[in-house]
Write an enzyme that holds these catalytic residues in place. Structure first.
Site, PDB file in Angstrom:
ATOM      1  N   ARG A  40      36.297 -56.538   6.869  1.00 28.36           N
ATOM      2  CA  ARG A  40      34.859 -56.768   6.688  1.00 28.36           C
ATOM      3  C   ARG A  40      34.047 -55.570   7.151  1.00 28.36           C
ATOM      4  O   ARG A  40      33.098 -55.157   6.482  1.00 28.36           O
ATOM      5  CB  ARG A  40      34.417 -58.030   7.430  1.00 28.36           C
ATOM      6  CG  ARG A  40      34.920 -59.311   6.773  1.00 28.36           C
ATOM      7  CD  ARG A  40      34.504 -60.528   7.563  1.00 28.36           C
ATOM      8  NE  ARG A  40      35.004 -60.436   8.925  1.00 28.36           N
ATOM      9  CZ  ARG A  40      34.511 -61.074   9.970  1.00 28.36           C
ATOM     10  NH1 ARG A  40      33.471 -61.873   9.842  1.00 28.36           N
ATOM     11  NH2 ARG A  40      35.046 -60.939  11.163  1.00 28.36           N
ATOM     12  N   ASN A  98      34.533 -63.852   5.969  1.00 29.10           N
ATOM     13  CA  ASN A  98      35.851 -64.458   5.886  1.00 29.10           C
ATOM     14  C   ASN A  98      35.733 -65.871   5.320  1.00 29.10           C
ATOM     15  O   ASN A  98      34.718 -66.534   5.503  1.00 29.10           O
ATOM     16  CB  ASN A  98      36.491 -64.553   7.273  1.00 29.10           C
ATOM     17  CG  ASN A  98      36.999 -63.223   7.774  1.00 29.10           C
ATOM     18  OD1 ASN A  98      37.228 -62.295   7.012  1.00 29.10           O
ATOM     19  ND2 ASN A  98      37.179 -63.121   9.072  1.00 29.10           N
TER      20      ASN A  98
END
Length: 90
Positions: free
Chosen positions: A18, A36
């Site tokens: 990320r 996520n």
């Protein structure tokens, strides 16, 4: 301008995917988010110039140095124009 939704599968959680995605998107001048999912995948949306999104979609196959990307799905969305930055959602 164009907006995409992306879904990335593989070893993409717990490997700075990320953060690397946020960095790549900001470098390309994109806005949107990455987060996520409970199923172990990473999803997000990105908006910006078509050329930048094409480069970003290619980058998603690379990911962070510690990730292993098995699959990338990219779908077009209507342009929203509401995001001002690209960020990581928790």
């Amino acid at each position: 301008m164009r907006r995409i939704r992306f879904l990335v599968a593989g070893r993409v959680q717990g490997v700075a995917f990320r953060a690397a995605t946020e960095s790549a998107a900001r470098r390309l001048g994109l806005v949107g988010f990455v987060q996520n999912r409970r199923d172990g995948k990473v999803e997000g949306e990105a908006e910006g110039p078509d050329a930048a999104l094409t480069e970003f979609a290619t980058w998603l196959w690379k990911g962070s140095p510690w990730s292993r990307v098995d699959e990338v799905q990219v779908d077009d969305l209507p342009v929203a124009g509401s995001d001002t930055v690209f960020d990581v959602r928790h």
